[in-house]
Scaffold this active site. Structure first.
Site, PDB file in Angstrom:
ATOM      1  N   LYS A 120       3.876   7.140 -10.784  1.00 30.57           N
ATOM      2  CA  LYS A 120       4.857   6.525  -9.883  1.00 30.57           C
ATOM      3  C   LYS A 120       6.101   6.043 -10.624  1.00 30.57           C
ATOM      4  O   LYS A 120       7.198   6.020 -10.069  1.00 30.57           O
ATOM      5  CB  LYS A 120       4.206   5.370  -9.110  1.00 30.57           C
ATOM      6  CG  LYS A 120       3.188   5.834  -8.074  1.00 30.57           C
ATOM      7  CD  LYS A 120       2.661   4.667  -7.275  1.00 30.57           C
ATOM      8  CE  LYS A 120       1.765   5.125  -6.130  1.00 30.57           C
ATOM      9  NZ  LYS A 120       0.557   5.791  -6.600  1.00 30.57           N
ATOM     10  N   GLU A 204       7.559  -3.531  -7.583  1.00 30.30           N
ATOM     11  CA  GLU A 204       8.818  -3.240  -6.906  1.00 30.30           C
ATOM     12  C   GLU A 204       9.005  -4.197  -5.733  1.00 30.30           C
ATOM     13  O   GLU A 204       8.062  -4.869  -5.290  1.00 30.30           O
ATOM     14  CB  GLU A 204       8.850  -1.794  -6.397  1.00 30.30           C
ATOM     15  CG  GLU A 204       7.842  -1.488  -5.319  1.00 30.30           C
ATOM     16  CD  GLU A 204       7.833  -0.031  -4.917  1.00 30.30           C
ATOM     17  OE1 GLU A 204       8.449   0.785  -5.631  1.00 30.30           O
ATOM     18  OE2 GLU A 204       7.207   0.302  -3.898  1.00 30.30           O
ATOM     19  N   ASN A 239      -2.980  -1.241   3.162  1.00 30.58           N
ATOM     20  CA  ASN A 239      -2.233  -0.097   2.633  1.00 30.58           C
ATOM     21  C   ASN A 239      -2.935   1.238   2.868  1.00 30.58           C
ATOM     22  O   ASN A 239      -2.528   2.264   2.319  1.00 30.58           O
ATOM     23  CB  ASN A 239      -1.950  -0.263   1.130  1.00 30.58           C
ATOM     24  CG  ASN A 239      -1.192  -1.533   0.836  1.00 30.58           C
ATOM     25  OD1 ASN A 239      -0.137  -1.769   1.409  1.00 30.58           O
ATOM     26  ND2 ASN A 239      -1.740  -2.381  -0.031  1.00 30.58           N
ATOM     27  N   GLU A 279       7.054  10.433   0.455  1.00 30.29           N
ATOM     28  CA  GLU A 279       6.866   9.256   1.289  1.00 30.29           C
ATOM     29  C   GLU A 279       8.023   8.274   1.116  1.00 30.29           C
ATOM     30  O   GLU A 279       8.509   8.067   0.007  1.00 30.29           O
ATOM     31  CB  GLU A 279       5.536   8.572   0.953  1.00 30.29           C
ATOM     32  CG  GLU A 279       4.334   9.496   1.106  1.00 30.29           C
ATOM     33  CD  GLU A 279       3.024   8.752   1.174  1.00 30.29           C
ATOM     34  OE1 GLU A 279       3.035   7.508   1.110  1.00 30.29           O
ATOM     35  OE2 GLU A 279       1.988   9.414   1.301  1.00 30.29           O
ATOM     36  N   GLU A 292       6.888   7.471  -3.000  1.00 31.44           N
ATOM     37  CA  GLU A 292       6.140   8.307  -3.938  1.00 31.44           C
ATOM     38  C   GLU A 292       6.083   9.716  -3.383  1.00 31.44           C
ATOM     39  O   GLU A 292       6.404   9.956  -2.215  1.00 31.44           O
ATOM     40  CB  GLU A 292       4.715   7.776  -4.137  1.00 31.44           C
ATOM     41  CG  GLU A 292       3.868   7.784  -2.880  1.00 31.44           C
ATOM     42  CD  GLU A 292       2.477   7.217  -3.109  1.00 31.44           C
ATOM     43  OE1 GLU A 292       1.998   7.275  -4.252  1.00 31.44           O
ATOM     44  OE2 GLU A 292       1.870   6.730  -2.147  1.00 31.44           O
ATOM     45  N   ASN A 294       3.283  12.785  -2.984  1.00 30.36           N
ATOM     46  CA  ASN A 294       1.892  13.209  -3.112  1.00 30.36           C
ATOM     47  C   ASN A 294       1.867  14.719  -3.299  1.00 30.36           C
ATOM     48  O   ASN A 294       2.267  15.472  -2.414  1.00 30.36           O
ATOM     49  CB  ASN A 294       1.089  12.812  -1.875  1.00 30.36           C
ATOM     50  CG  ASN A 294       0.858  11.315  -1.828  1.00 30.36           C
ATOM     51  OD1 ASN A 294       0.284  10.746  -2.743  1.00 30.36           O
ATOM     52  ND2 ASN A 294       1.315  10.672  -0.773  1.00 30.36           N
ATOM     53  N   PHE A 352     -13.219  -5.250   9.372  1.00 29.68           N
ATOM     54  CA  PHE A 352     -13.127  -3.855   8.931  1.00 29.68           C
ATOM     55  C   PHE A 352     -13.865  -3.603   7.623  1.00 29.68           C
ATOM     56  O   PHE A 352     -13.468  -2.743   6.834  1.00 29.68           O
ATOM     57  CB  PHE A 352     -11.663  -3.422   8.788  1.00 29.68           C
ATOM     58  CG  PHE A 352     -10.887  -3.472  10.076  1.00 29.68           C
ATOM     59  CD1 PHE A 352     -10.902  -2.397  10.945  1.00 29.68           C
ATOM     60  CD2 PHE A 352     -10.149  -4.596  10.412  1.00 29.68           C
ATOM     61  CE1 PHE A 352     -10.182  -2.436  12.135  1.00 29.68           C
ATOM     62  CE2 PHE A 352      -9.432  -4.652  11.600  1.00 29.68           C
ATOM     63  CZ  PHE A 352      -9.454  -3.563  12.467  1.00 29.68           C
TER      64      PHE A 352
END
Length: 673
Positions: A120, A204, A239, A279, A292, A294, A352
């Site tokens: 990244k 970031e 995320n 993305e 990023e 992928n 979850f």
């Protein structure tokens, strides 16, 4: 195209993505080889492939992540190429290089692109040089937690702490202050080391009110690079994407084109060859920033396929074989709207948390193609009886709908989820069903904070309104009437004096209230009154034992999942899940006298919220802990979960230790005064 690029390919993956790749390869006439661990010996992808090779024990580090085992399987079977799917070895440049040395084709980009975009920090530098908009941040080496706190303060909170080699939401934390930056750095570094074997971290700026929108690219070795429109992936939890759609309800044509062109510029900068995804984070003003790239097939690729008509797996295979793309940018269109719901083995009622076990019932809705304008697709790697293991990702299936516009696609998804029968484990279908009716989702007012903002205290069953309660009451009374009629018919066969009860009065108890329902089927149809008011004629083809009931009420077709319980039914529809008791008036009066069962008090216990491994215990017996203090870290399905104290207490007993495997609700520690 009718040419066959390869005679045989191996799929270096498992589950639904392995099945997905096998399907396209077999459609092209290409023989397929599956690989499997001990845990996947009877898995669906193994049955689906033409051949299968065993590669090791259940842990991925001892099977699916071992490049030499994959290469040996290729040599054993004569596979000419390897499709890596996503996850595992899909973005490991060393794996690609090892295949090339053996003369085996990697169905994906070249090692240079994987290496450049897989890191990244490096990818952001390349993106900036290529003229791609990037987020402010620190791309250098972060020495320790103190250094992380210093950098976060310089950038300005909130910040995102990320694993350089990360993906899938692992190794990522948001920090709003120094304490969270310190803990986030430690947790991200630990997760990154265990998940990717690379503990480098970068920081970031966290964009507030962000939307997560990505561009699909497709590039060959002959200089052609296309952007295949966007997908919006803003519905996320920790995320991890949960629901995706294509196109985005937020982008306009100008922004879409700018994002697409920047994505192509980035792909060309690294000589990208294959399908890939760039993305972006997009703010409320449609400013977009590179996140990023992928260098693999994305989990959510089906929604792009549905709106473009392009089989991305087939294109990847053809590009890997050296073929030139037969498409131009003008051939890429947007046809309708597609939604993807990820069905996870996780319990939405327990925040979850992951769930494991056997699928005692797995009955997805039937796949359809353009029936009344709707397409229904279900990408899955399980069947009834399959085992959901603690060793792998908890995703069970990807349910997709496609329709001419967004709301019809959402409505089709809502009905498909109502028809999806899944039992034996905790799963997120109730949450997905509730989401499809959420006003903010339906209006397209999204951000990556949607779930946290709309469900700050976790998900609870949708509270039904008055209209829904009436529908549930009528449905339950109708099913009860049909059930009693069946019983009367059976009794009548043995005892001729048994009389059919064509008219019945029912007392329905649900959500703490009672409703009175009368049913008259003297003439063969069901005339229903609810609380004295006529609801007209209701239709259903339900028979006792059916687990789905389609009820036509008020010119609407409602699909209920049905499970028999003592004195009635458990019914679920559109995220509403209710136990509904149906009595005769006499039995209802007696039932009202029965005492309520009181749940046991567990307030003095820390219970394991999911099946998992104890990573660490942060306190010892006799310690006094304060609210918010870390007590233990539990790892489940490759994610670390920090358990914290809810109030001030004294630790009286700790019956477990680091390294122990725990079941759900197993006691981690006890508290005293």
């Amino acid at each position: 195209m009718t040419t066959k690029p390869f005679q045989k390919i191996l799929i270096a993956n498992r589950g639904e993505i392995a099945c997905r790749v096998i399907a396209s390869a077999q459609k092209m006439g290409i023989a397929t080889v599956a690989v499997y661990s001990d845990a996947d010996r009877n898995a669906e992808h193994v049955k689906m492939a033409d051949e299968a090779v065993h590669i090791g024990p259940p842990p991925a580090a001892q099977s699916y992540l071992l490049a030499d085992r994959i290469i040996a399987a290729c040599k054993q079977t004569g596979a000419e190429a390897v499709h890596p799917g996503y996850g595992f070895l899909s973005e490991r440049a060393s794996f690609c290089e090892a295949l090339e040395k053996e003369g085996i084709t990697f169905i994906g980009p070249k090692p240079k692109a994987i290496e450049a975009m897989g890191d990244k920090i490096t990818s952001k530098k390349i993106a900036a040089d290529a003229g791609v908009s990037t987020v402010p941040g620190f791309m250098g080496l972060i020495e320790d937690a103190d250094h992380a706190v210093k950098i976060a303060g310089e950038i300005g909170y909130p910040v995102m702490i990320k694993a350089s080699a990360g993906g899938g939401g692992k190794g990522m934390r948001i920090a709003w202050n120094d304490a969270e930056a310190r803990e986030g750095f430690d947790r991200s570094k630990s997760e990154a080391a265990s998940s990717f074997g690379d503990d480098r971290i970068f920081i970031e700026k966290f964009v507030e009110e962000p939307r997560h929108i990505e561009i699909q690219v497709l590039a060959d070795a002959h200089g052609t690079c296309l952007w295949l429109n966007e997908r919006e992936c803003s519905i996320q939890r920790r995320n991890q994407k949960v629901v995706e759609e294509a196109p985005s309800p937020f982008l306009d044509a100008e922004t879409r084109k700018a994002m697409g062109e920047q994505s192509v510029a980035l792909a060309k900068a690294v000589d990208y060859q294959s399908a890939g995804t760039v993305e972006f984070i997009v703010d409320k003003h449609r400013n977009f920033y590179f996140l990023e790239m992928n260098t693999r097939l994305q989990v959510e690729h089906p929604v792009t396929e549905l709106i473009t008509g392009i089989d991305l797996v087939e294109q990847m295979i053809r590009i890997a074989a050296g073929e030139k793309l037969a498409l131009t940018q003008d051939d890429v269109t947007i046809n309708g709207w597609a939604i993807e719901s990820r069905l996870y083995a996780e319990d939405p009622y327990r925040n979850f948390l992951p769930s494991i076990g056997r699928l005692t019932r797995y009955r997805p809705p039937a796949e359809i193609r353009n029936v009344d304008g709707v397409t229904l697709r279900n990408d899955t790697g399980v069947t009834e009886g399959s085992e959901i293991s603690m060793f792998y990702d908890p995703m069970i299936a990807k349910l997709c709908t496609h329709a001419p516009d967004r709301l019809p696609a959402i409505d089709a998804m809502a009905e498909a989820l109502d028809r999806f029968e899944l039992e034996g484990i905790g799963h997120n279908i109730p949450f997905l069903s509730a989401l499809m009716g959420h006003p903010r989702w339906r209006e397209g007012r999204l951000s990556t904070g949607f779930i946290a903002e709309e469900y700050p205290d976790g998900f609870a069953p949708t509270e039904p309104d008055e209209a829904a309660l009436g529908e549930f009451a009528v449905a339950a009374a109708l099913l009860s009437h049909i059930h009693s009629e069946r019983n009367a018919w059976i009794s009548g066969a043995r005892f001729p004096q048994a009389e059919r009860r064509a008219q019945e009065e029912k007392v329905v108890r649900l959500a703490g209230a009672e409703r009175r329902v009368s049913i008259d089927d003297t003439d063969g149809s069901f005339a229903v009154h609810l609380d004295g008011a006529s609801r007209g004629v209701v239709y259903t083809g339900w028979a006792p034992g059916d687990t789905l009931a389609e009820v036509e009420l008020d010119d609407r077709s409602l699909v209920f999942k049905v499970r028999a319980i003592a004195g009635g039914f458990n019914l679920s529809h559109h995220g509403v899940d209710l136990d509904v008791r149906v009595y005769s008036p006499r039995v209802a009066a007696l039932a009202a006298l029965m005492p309520e069962k009181v749940a046991p008090d567990t307030s003095n216990l820390l219970l394991c919220p999911m099946p998992g491994l104890v990573v660490s215990i942060a306190v010892k017996e006799g310690d006094t802990v304060e609210a918010g203090q870390t007590l233990a870290v539990i790892e489940a399905m490759k994610m670390e979960n920090v358990l914290k104290a809810e109030k001030r207490a004294v630790v009286s007993k700790i019956p477990v230790a680091a390294g122990d495997s725990l079941a759900v609700d197993e006691v981690i520690m006890e508290f005293g005064e």
